[in-house]
Design an enzyme around this catalytic site. Structure first.
Site, PDB file in Angstrom:
ATOM      1  N   GLY A 117      16.521 -32.419  12.142  1.00  0.00           N
ATOM      2  CA  GLY A 117      16.905 -33.343  13.200  1.00  0.00           C
ATOM      3  C   GLY A 117      18.269 -33.000  13.741  1.00  0.00           C
ATOM      4  O   GLY A 117      19.224 -32.851  12.977  1.00  0.00           O
ATOM      5  N   ASN A 167      12.758 -41.185   6.807  1.00  0.00           N
ATOM      6  CA  ASN A 167      12.035 -40.063   7.403  1.00  0.00           C
ATOM      7  C   ASN A 167      10.557 -40.426   7.395  1.00  0.00           C
ATOM      8  O   ASN A 167      10.014 -40.791   6.358  1.00  0.00           O
ATOM      9  CB  ASN A 167      12.284 -38.785   6.581  1.00  0.00           C
ATOM     10  N   GLY A 168       9.933 -40.330   8.559  1.00  0.00           N
ATOM     11  CA  GLY A 168       8.515 -40.667   8.655  1.00  0.00           C
ATOM     12  C   GLY A 168       8.288 -41.581   9.824  1.00  0.00           C
ATOM     13  O   GLY A 168       9.155 -41.739  10.688  1.00  0.00           O
ATOM     14  N   CYS A 201       0.398 -36.349  15.800  1.00  0.00           N
ATOM     15  CA  CYS A 201       0.837 -36.864  14.502  1.00  0.00           C
ATOM     16  C   CYS A 201       1.354 -38.288  14.693  1.00  0.00           C
ATOM     17  O   CYS A 201       2.101 -38.560  15.631  1.00  0.00           O
ATOM     18  CB  CYS A 201       1.948 -35.987  13.942  1.00  0.00           C
ATOM     19  N   ASP A 222       3.265 -16.093  15.218  1.00  0.00           N
ATOM     20  CA  ASP A 222       4.058 -17.324  15.291  1.00  0.00           C
ATOM     21  C   ASP A 222       3.391 -18.387  14.428  1.00  0.00           C
ATOM     22  O   ASP A 222       2.217 -18.258  14.074  1.00  0.00           O
ATOM     23  CB  ASP A 222       4.206 -17.806  16.742  1.00  0.00           C
ATOM     24  N   ASP A 223       4.149 -19.439  14.107  1.00  0.00           N
ATOM     25  CA  ASP A 223       3.602 -20.444  13.197  1.00  0.00           C
ATOM     26  C   ASP A 223       2.640 -21.401  13.871  1.00  0.00           C
ATOM     27  O   ASP A 223       1.704 -21.883  13.254  1.00  0.00           O
ATOM     28  CB  ASP A 223       4.739 -21.247  12.548  1.00  0.00           C
ATOM     29  N   SER A 278      10.627 -18.905  12.988  1.00  0.00           N
ATOM     30  CA  SER A 278       9.515 -19.617  12.360  1.00  0.00           C
ATOM     31  C   SER A 278       8.362 -18.683  11.992  1.00  0.00           C
ATOM     32  O   SER A 278       7.599 -18.977  11.080  1.00  0.00           O
ATOM     33  CB  SER A 278       9.032 -20.745  13.263  1.00  0.00           C
ATOM     34  N   CYS A 297      -3.273 -33.204  12.139  1.00  0.00           N
ATOM     35  CA  CYS A 297      -3.016 -32.533  13.419  1.00  0.00           C
ATOM     36  C   CYS A 297      -4.030 -31.431  13.687  1.00  0.00           C
ATOM     37  O   CYS A 297      -4.225 -31.023  14.822  1.00  0.00           O
ATOM     38  CB  CYS A 297      -1.582 -32.005  13.494  1.00  0.00           C
ATOM     39  N   CYS A 309      -2.206 -33.827   4.162  1.00  0.00           N
ATOM     40  CA  CYS A 309      -2.572 -34.409   5.447  1.00  0.00           C
ATOM     41  C   CYS A 309      -2.709 -33.245   6.412  1.00  0.00           C
ATOM     42  O   CYS A 309      -1.773 -32.464   6.585  1.00  0.00           O
ATOM     43  CB  CYS A 309      -1.498 -35.370   5.944  1.00  0.00           C
TER      44      CYS A 309
HETATM   45  P1  AMP Z   1       4.888 -24.862  22.480  1.00  0.00           P
HETATM   46  O1  AMP Z   1       5.703 -24.104  23.443  1.00  0.00           O
HETATM   47  O2  AMP Z   1       4.802 -26.316  22.852  1.00  0.00           O
HETATM   48  O3  AMP Z   1       3.545 -24.266  22.222  1.00  0.00           O
HETATM   49  O4  AMP Z   1       5.701 -24.873  21.094  1.00  0.00           O
HETATM   50  C1  AMP Z   1       5.378 -24.016  20.067  1.00  0.00           C
HETATM   51  C2  AMP Z   1       6.625 -23.605  19.326  1.00  0.00           C
HETATM   52  O5  AMP Z   1       7.354 -24.737  18.899  1.00  0.00           O
HETATM   53  C3  AMP Z   1       6.262 -22.786  18.093  1.00  0.00           C
HETATM   54  O6  AMP Z   1       6.951 -21.553  18.209  1.00  0.00           O
HETATM   55  C4  AMP Z   1       6.751 -23.587  16.912  1.00  0.00           C
HETATM   56  O7  AMP Z   1       7.549 -22.776  16.066  1.00  0.00           O
HETATM   57  C5  AMP Z   1       7.570 -24.712  17.481  1.00  0.00           C
HETATM   58  N1  AMP Z   1       7.135 -26.035  16.983  1.00  0.00           N
HETATM   59  C6  AMP Z   1       5.943 -26.412  16.542  1.00  0.00           C
HETATM   60  N2  AMP Z   1       5.924 -27.708  16.203  1.00  0.00           N
HETATM   61  C7  AMP Z   1       7.151 -28.195  16.438  1.00  0.00           C
HETATM   62  C8  AMP Z   1       7.761 -29.465  16.277  1.00  0.00           C
HETATM   63  N3  AMP Z   1       7.099 -30.520  15.823  1.00  0.00           N
HETATM   64  N4  AMP Z   1       9.065 -29.590  16.622  1.00  0.00           N
HETATM   65  C9  AMP Z   1       9.737 -28.540  17.086  1.00  0.00           C
HETATM   66  N5  AMP Z   1       9.215 -27.322  17.272  1.00  0.00           N
HETATM   67  C10 AMP Z   1       7.939 -27.128  16.952  1.00  0.00           C
END
Ligand code: AMP
Length: 488
Positions: A43, A117-118, A397, A360-361, A298, A458, A455
């Site tokens: 945060g 947190n939550g 979420c 990417d994640d 990430s 998402c 969980c």
């Molecule tokens: P987007 O451009 O909306 O597809 O965002 C995807 C990117 O945001 C990915 O590279 C993730 O690493 C990052 N991401 C995913 N979830 C979150 C989140 N809840 N808060 C901040 N960043 C995020």
């Protein structure tokens, strides 16, 4: 007014970090500061610390990063032996001082500082009930509702008050609280958000993640258990099982993205879990290519795992500006897009003429990946194969992560192939839901390999804590997606 409250209180979604310490003789405010520093990734909107010296509590909080909020002098004035701290990130509409934490309230017996947190799913109902009984609220946050419930429980002891309050709240919560002489940690029955317990020179420490313990030299003892309350005071630590444990449902997105790679949750190192996701992804979604590159930071561990399992060399295709925060921080779409360019710069020499696997994640709205592909093509990439170490995010979420509304989630609106077209990638593949669970579970080795331990809402839309239908309607609607489709 009520309408306005409705809108806000149902859409205030926090990603936060919490920290707490009970350590007579130590500079608890400074230790909390370092703890929050380590949790800053959870945060970046506001930060705060509350300190008690046994008689009085002082709270210091403001908008901004931990390093911007506190000066050396502020920390020196925060004298005492118990402290809690909070870092907060929230979506647009609730960016204000009042929502910063710790929240402070008092009754005739004691005062309470609270950091949460939550996200609760019955905030409105509770708030209305409390207002009818005369409560007044300064903020729009669900955390204030929890604090109010605790101080209004009408019980002499904090333990009994927390027990009463927790019976009414529904949702995800990892909370640290303190009175003048007690530090308390509580976790919801499903254990959605993490909370670790550590020890430093015989003193107890609570932290959202173990990286907050490491930074102050505290040893990890154990997790605060789902439904458990720990109370720390001059006599030591007491544990109470407040709510019966139900299905353990730790948020798997903590492993995918949220937690810091050097943290461990339930004995699983987050970086290792991410590497495992990459290995699994390579097995599920192989491709002929010259180089595997991560979207930093990430995507780093998963890209390493992918490279290792596929035998394709690993390289760094982007240089990241370390001084720009997470791209989600910026509220508007345009600034967010610019943010990606400010943050990442491709290395032409590494990329030119190559067939790339880009790891990417996650993909949320799709903006990041689209920009990434564009940047790589401009830098001369021959092919761009996107590999994502989480399954498609199709559901919002309700438990404390800002993953947007359903209408804005690209995977809720488009098939994988249409997303690939939107991104202009040569191929796009996500890890499977089963693959993700096994990648995280593999390194636990405690048999909790079935999906119920996490969980995954998402990804699969199965919400372990039932969502009230009115809330569902606002966030789950795909109504505007038809219009959005023309954008994609
Ligand atoms: P987007 O451009 O909306 O597809 O965002 C995807 C990117 O945001 C990915 O590279 C993730 O690493 C990052 N991401 C995913 N979830 C979150 C989140 N809840 N808060 C901040 N960043 C995020």
């Amino acid at each position: 007014m009520l309408d306005q409250l409705d809108i806000f209180s149902d859409t205030v979604y926090d990603e936060c970090g919490v920290f707490g310490i009970y350590a007579p003789g130590e500079a608890v405010a400074k230790l909390t500061y370092y703890g929050l520093y380590a949790l800053q990734h959870r945060g970046q909107e506001s930060a705060g610390i509350a300190v008690s010296d046994g008689d009085n509590t002082m709270v210091f909080k403001d908008m901004g990063l931990v390093s911007q909020v506190f000066t050396e002098r502020d920390l020196t004035t925060l004298q005492g032996h118990i402290a809690i701290g909070h870092v907060r990130y929230s979506t647009t509409g609730s960016t204000n001082w009042e929502n910063a934490q710790p929240i402070h309230k008092a009754n005739e017996y004691w005062s309470l500082s609270l950091a949460h947190n939550g996200n609760l799913i019955n905030t409105n109902e509770l708030r209305r009930r409390l207002e009818r009984r005369g409560s007044e609220f300064q903020s729009t946050s669900d955390s204030e509702v929890i604090a109010e419930l605790v101080v209004r429980a009408g019980r002499k002891t904090i333990e009994a008050s927390v027990r009463d309050a927790v019976r009414h709240i529904k949702g995800a919560f990892s909370i640290v609280m303190m009175t003048e002489d007690k530090l308390i940690g509580v976790r919801d029955a499903n254990g959605v958000r993490p909370l670790a317990l550590g020890i430093m020179n015989g003193h107890y420490v609570l932290s959202s993640e173990t990286c907050g313990l490491d930074v102050i030299g505290a040893d990890f003892l154990r997790e605060v258990l789902p439904g458990e309350m720990v109370v720390i005071d001059g006599k030591g630590l007491s544990s109470y099982q407040l709510i019966e444990k139900t299905n353990p449902s730790l948020c798997i997105f903590e492993f995918v993205y949220l937690a810091r790679p050097d943290s461990s949750i339930y004995g699983r190192n987050v970086a290792e879990a991410r590497k495992n996701m990459g290995r699994q992804l390579a097995r599920e979604a192989p491709v002929e290519a010259d180089l595997v590159i991560p979207v930093p930071d990430s995507g780093n561990p998963a890209a390493q795992g992918y490279a290792e399992a596929s035998g394709i060399p690993y390289g760094e295709g982007f240089v990241k500006n370390r001084y720009i925060g997470r791209t989600f921080i910026q509220p508007s779409q345009t600034i967010r897009q610019l943010g990606i360019r400010l943050k990442l710069n491709p290395l032409r020499d590494v990329i030119e003429g190559k067939r790339l696997v880009v790891v990417d994640d996650s993909i949320v709205r799709g903006n990041t990946s689209k920009k990434i592909v564009q940047m790589l093509r401009k830098a001369g990439a021959k092919e761009v194969h996107m590999r994502i170490s989480s399954p498609p995010i199709e559901w919002p979420c309700f438990y404390g992560i800002d993953t947007a509304e359903r209408k804005d989630l690209i995977a809720a609106n488009l098939t994988v192939d249409r997303i690939r077209t939107f991104l202009s990638a040569d191929s796009l593949q996500y890890i499977s839901q089963k693959g993700l669970v096994s990648a995280v579970s593999d390194i636990i080795g405690d048999g909790s390999t079935n999906g119920a331990a996490f969980c995954m809402a998402c990804f699969d839309g199965v919400y372990p804590i039932p969502i009230p239908s009115r809330l569902k309607m606002t966030k789950l609607s795909l109504e505007k997606a038809k219009k959005a489709e023309t954008l994609f």
